[in-house]
Write an enzyme that holds these catalytic residues in place. Sequence first.
Site, PDB file in Angstrom:
ATOM      1  N   ASP A 133       0.864  -1.160   0.000  1.00  0.00           N
ATOM      2  CA  ASP A 133       0.000   0.000   0.000  1.00  0.00           C
ATOM      3  C   ASP A 133       0.909   1.221   0.000  1.00  0.00           C
ATOM      4  OD1 ASP A 133      -2.232   1.617   0.463  1.00  0.00           O
ATOM      5  OD2 ASP A 133      -1.770   1.640   2.595  1.00  0.00           O
ATOM      6  N   LYS A 134       0.392   2.377  -0.361  1.00  0.00           N
ATOM      7  CA  LYS A 134       1.276   3.535  -0.335  1.00  0.00           C
ATOM      8  C   LYS A 134       1.055   4.386   0.911  1.00  0.00           C
ATOM      9  CE  LYS A 134       0.627   7.416  -2.454  1.00  0.00           C
ATOM     10  NZ  LYS A 134       0.889   8.333  -1.366  1.00  0.00           N
ATOM     11  N   THR A 135      -0.163   4.943   1.005  1.00  0.00           N
ATOM     12  CA  THR A 135      -0.405   5.871   2.098  1.00  0.00           C
ATOM     13  C   THR A 135      -0.338   5.138   3.429  1.00  0.00           C
ATOM     14  OG1 THR A 135      -1.931   6.884   0.592  1.00  0.00           O
ATOM     15  CG2 THR A 135      -1.921   7.690   2.841  1.00  0.00           C
ATOM     16  N   ASP A 143      -1.732  -0.691   5.889  1.00  0.00           N
ATOM     17  CA  ASP A 143      -2.016  -0.216   7.244  1.00  0.00           C
ATOM     18  C   ASP A 143      -3.485   0.052   7.487  1.00  0.00           C
ATOM     19  OD1 ASP A 143      -2.143   1.969   5.527  1.00  0.00           O
ATOM     20  OD2 ASP A 143      -1.891   3.319   7.214  1.00  0.00           O
ATOM     21  N   GLU A 174      -5.385  19.042   5.952  1.00  0.00           N
ATOM     22  CA  GLU A 174      -6.026  20.134   6.648  1.00  0.00           C
ATOM     23  C   GLU A 174      -5.311  20.402   7.975  1.00  0.00           C
ATOM     24  OE1 GLU A 174     -10.347  19.771   7.568  1.00  0.00           O
ATOM     25  OE2 GLU A 174     -10.405  20.807   5.640  1.00  0.00           O
ATOM     26  N   LYS A 204     -10.354  27.221  -0.938  1.00  0.00           N
ATOM     27  CA  LYS A 204      -9.115  26.532  -1.297  1.00  0.00           C
ATOM     28  C   LYS A 204      -9.495  25.321  -2.126  1.00  0.00           C
ATOM     29  CE  LYS A 204      -8.935  23.477   2.653  1.00  0.00           C
ATOM     30  NZ  LYS A 204      -8.473  23.169   3.976  1.00  0.00           N
ATOM     31  N   GLY A 238      -4.524   3.944  -3.626  1.00  0.00           N
ATOM     32  CA  GLY A 238      -5.787   4.579  -3.977  1.00  0.00           C
ATOM     33  C   GLY A 238      -5.563   5.982  -4.526  1.00  0.00           C
TER      34      GLY A 238
END
Lengths: 319, 1215
Positions: B424-426, B868, B560, B630, B746
């Site tokens: 996975d990346k994140t 994760d 954020e 934004k 994702g």
Amino acid sequence: MTDTDRVRHRDTKTAFYLFTQQKLPACKPVLTPAWVITIFLFTGFIFIPLGLVTLRASRSVIEIVERYDTECVPEPFRIDKVSYIQDDSIPKNCSLFLKVHKYMKAPIYIYYQLDNYYQNHRRYVKSRSDQQLLNGQKYQATSSCQPVEFNNARPIVPCGLIAWSLFNDTFTFIRERAELKVNRKNIAWKSDRDHKFGKNVYPSNFQNGTLIGGGKLNPRIPLSDQEDLIVWMRTSALPSFRKLYGRIEEDLDADDVVLVQLMNNYNTYSFGGKKKLVLSTSSWLGGKNDFFGLACVFVGSSSLILAIVFMLLHLKFQR
Amino acid sequence: MARGRIRARLRRGHLYTFSCLRPSATEEGPHSIEGPGYSRIVHCNQPLMHKRRPLKYRSNYISTTKYNFATFLPKALYEQFHRVANLYFLGAAIVSVSPLSPFSAVSMIAPLAFVVGLSMAKEALEDWRRFMQDMKVNTRKVKVHKEEGLFGNKQWQQVQVGDVVKVEKDQFFPADLLLLSSSYEDGICYVETMNLDGETNLKVKRALEVTLPFDEDEAFKNFTGIIKCEDPNPNLYTFIGNFEYDHQVYALDPSQILLRDSKLRNTAFIYGIVIFTGHDSKVMQNATKSPSKRSRIERKMDYIIYVLFSVLLVISLVSSVGFAVRTKFYMPDWWYLQPQNTDDYYNPKKPVVSGVAHLVTALMLYGYLIPISLYVSIEVVKVLQASFINQDIQMYDEETGNPAQARTSNLNEELGQVDTILSDKTGTLTCNQMDFLKCSIAGTAYGVRPSEVELAAAQQMAIDLEDQDAERSTLPRQKGKQQEIELETVVTSKDEKDLKSPIKGFSFEDSRIMKGNWWKEPNVDVIMLSFRILAICHTAVPELNEETGSYTYEAESPDEGAFLVAAREFGFEFFKRTQSSVFIRERYSASGQPIDREFKLLNMLEFTSKRKRMTVIVRDEDGQILLLCKGADSIIFDRLSKNGRLYLEDTTRHLNEYGEAGLRTLALAYRKLEESEYSAWNNEFQKAKTSIGADRETMLEKVAEMMERDLILVGATAVEDKLQKGVPQCIDKLAQAGLKIWVLTGDKMETAINIGYSCSLLRQGMKQICITAISSDAKEVVKENILMQITNASQMIKLEKDPHAAFALIIEGKTLAYVLEDDMKQQFLGLAVDCASVICCRVSPKQKALVTRLVKEGTGKTTLAIGDGANDVGMIQEADIGVGISGVEGMQAVMASDFSVAQFRFLERLLVVHGHWCYKRIAQMVCYFFYKNIAFGLTLFYFEAFTGFSGQSVYDDWYMLLFNVVLTSLPVISLGVFEQDVSSEVCLQFPALYQQGPRNLFFDWYRILGWMGNGLYSSLIIFFLNIIIFYDQAFCAGGQTADMAALGTAMFTCIIWALNCQIALTMSHFTWIQHLLIWGSIVTWYLFLLVYGMVSPTISGNAYQILVEALAPAPIYWSATLLVTVACNLPYMAHISFQRCFHPLDHHIIQEIKYYRKDVEDDRMWCRERSKARQKTKIGFTARVDAKIRQLRGKLQRKQTSLETLSPITPSQCS
């Protein structure tokens, strides 16, 4: 240095920490060519002398082996040896002449050797009761002795097939008309006599049935003194075996002729088993055992050869 | 239909969280609740009603244990005898009480009882731990309404359906609750659902308006009501039910439901009614058992067991036929056996019956071929290995305090055979922690600290320069060393950098605008405005950290959070949020004193993935209405007013730079509103909001669109999705170890590619193959197009002549959906396998699992999935090994995983060190196990041939009993637990050693059969040497001949010596433990013999005093032991010496270098070996460097050739 660092620093020294981190001090032998050659050479240098020494000991043993199962059946009966041996009315005595080739120093061990006799058959091996041998008739649970457990509803002592098939050829040795002194005591292990066969256990109801197996026992002698039985009860590992009969406690000179008078009682004819009489001296190694010495020499020399091969290979293919 | 409506409502509820007007909650009628599936009735505040059926629901007691006191024995026994080997031994144990048994019953039953008992004890212990965990949960306390408005503490397990409970801040909900009211006036509360879905952001739940008055203990005195709702189900995101109160019916939806195991946050307390308890609750209904996985070695072991069973059957048949023949033809002559008085077992007249009965005996007798203790030993070993993994201090993360954890011990050795890692990346490669790194305000770029990608690029360039120097001046060999140094320094310098940013989420460094210096900048207004946008335009909630006095923020996304931290650091501290206002403390005001400013929140238009922007409309203290926005740069740029494009050009340039640096960017804009303009729009907006119908959503969007235009651009921000510590180095090492790494994320393609660059999965000069789906409606056309792309790419790879060319495959989720269909996936897999790295972006959790399955089944190699979040659970469960990151996100992935580590970088140690060790240990251990049991079991068979196949064993029953359980089991366990071919440092320095696992060098059939052959040889040597030596001659000076007990004991002594020396030869690492266990086993044997010889002869039988009296005084006994031991091990010794000297494996060489201390004395050789031992890899940092070198060499050569053409006399050089 913070506190945790200090704690860890101390921890690193404890054996438990090293254990959990799989860092215990270890010896890591590596089979480098030097080691390999050394080990092989070493093995060779251990085994070749060992082999030679044992060979020498084995060669020093003088052994006379005489097969007598056929000779001791008179010519007319040789067609049907089984009925001969089973016929009680025919006398079974027989004489053999043994020629001594070399000087034999006392004690000379007398063995009888049976071939093709499955003393290691499971049915046979199990058919005994150690409890009864030690405690006599007091001990009742002798079901392991089947089928030789009871006779006429009375327990047999000693029970079981092994005892029932006791070897009963007897030998007397005569040299120049004088009977050689044969010691038949102390042929069994001492522990067997002292602790395994009861001192107050007397044979009873033994060989009283319709089926008579082997030898009879003197009911007035306790089992612990019936050394023939004790020796016999140590079942052999292989279908061909020797058992100690006694010791001649006189030296035999070369070219002596020993007359053996024997009672050829035991039936090996049913199953075609041979019977042999063996006279043998012994060395520190035991009996004649060339094989052991040869095997040692073989292993030793193979490892020497391996050492040499490795050395050559190593010289040729230098890394 | 109902479901769709609810989802719509849910989203709306979310969108207007902070809007000033509450949407009227009961615009829709109550749900019509009838029929099956909607039978649950809850009488609120009347738990007594739920004492009897049919309203008696399951209690709130939960149990996740496998067994209870009653079921433990039958269930655990069933589990144990599920294994074919154990079943066999059970059969043998049952038969052993009959006369068929060759051994006494105890010698069959005792080892089985021991082995099964041990396994069951382990099960019981594990279950007990689960039970204790359950008890901890069950005995948690919660406040429950007792009577007369009084609340008292109750244990969770006693909470009943219908109870009113009061849950306080930071407590978990004890059951699924209906929210009645909260400490906030409007009945909202914040919930953290980390344990459910792994999302860390807070979710808002809101009570029904009608229940709002019940916000104090007293109010529940006379409260009653009825809830009718759906039956328990595992669906976390739906709930259908009605609440009847005061003769009115109100509809309930998921926004009123608080789920068990989620946590109350930012809310002082809530009141709720228990609806689902215990196993009825949604989270418990959701609990799925993770599939049980078995390792490759264990699966192969089963085959070996089958092979051994066949051997067992064959030799049993041989011996039963032999027995039948003997019994029929010979036994009638054996008068000493009384053949006329036999039972069926030895009846010469019924040889077939006897033969069949003997088959059973033989099957038991030769049962020693099957290692009874194999399974239990492996279990013991694996538990110990797992505890080593758990205790490894170098996989302990100091920041989170999480050690690595082997959650199942089944798969330790599988760690050593991994071929493909799917990551996975994140949260796995990256921290999922955004760092505010740069910003561009009013056309000026601020922020001097480089991003990790820039850093890597800079280092690369530095290396290149050095390489060029090296190329010119020094020999290539020394250059290798320099690279090593370079790599090391890269690592260390990076570590130092990390230490310098103590503020989480803020790595910005620029003295121009920090510490209030922005006052001195031109365009102060614009700077202030952009900081205000950061501080106001968000949905986060501040939380005062009592200890430090500063605020932390609960934000929906980490971006954020990073903005808010940045705003705080710039002096715009957001510290309070009410329903209608946002409060900002401005530290650097004109007056020099901190000023608290209140911004009245008029409207909030939230961020969605479709809108890609977020807008708030506020009224400042001067009454000025401002629209702050934004959003994604492309979206904002489209909505700029004419005079708002002042900084457009500069900002665009900066944004491009940031993008190249691998940063995430957002643009900031604002607009001033006139009062009239706003009120006109607001009317419109309110109208849209209260409208009912399907088009409400689009109407709202349209209205929002009307307002979000004519914006004025002020600047842009860049945050870095930080790579986790050590990720590039770890990937480099894993690549050197020959592992393939796939990234499944994702995220969108650009981000994924950026990350790919920063962790060296991609590099310049790598050919990127992007497979994309054309947008066409016809599915066939799309598929055909994709297939063409795949075939073209495969063709290209095939035609590529440069052996160093590397390809990267990048594919998007949409395309993947087509590719994963049955007719195309093989082509895709073929292409993917040829590529050095594969990156899949925008993939759904389902697709992650599908890709994993494709790799697992398509290549037949071992796959490891690491992730994760809750979205990785499918992938983790599907892969051969699932690894969960026990980091910041929830526990979902960890709960589903087989191993958990705190950070991605620990994967290196887990695989390269522990995996490598465990694989070798288990492989060697299993091989040795088969060896030892064959060596022992076959001697029994040979002996049979000498006993007329009667089933007699030459050994005493006790020897046999001890053989597997005591005398030979501990050394092999020590082999399995402590063996190390090379130390962990060397494992890490020579990652290529890892390839021994995936190539399965230590457990292929060649090796297994070799060991079996060794066992056969040993058995022959042991048996026949002993037989011949002890055949008929006296074996001691006293003239006695060897009986069966003496021969058996001598033979057994030889076996113990030979087997233990064999294992000593197998091992390469001896600590005192190994020495103790190996040599201790031999000593134990003699001790046992001594003790056994001393007990009463009625027990020891012919073994009485055997050592003391018969064997020990006989020199031939000792020398025969020596001879047999050496003869058994000589060929193996010759084999391994030969292999080591002339065909060494990698670890042999390293061991030897270490042994000679060459690594200390001869740096050059050590380095050469190290670079040689690297797996040829195309990804990772090292590959990057190598590629660069090749490129430079190429250049150099071209230069030379051109020189040569100019002056043909120049002697040719070889490089």
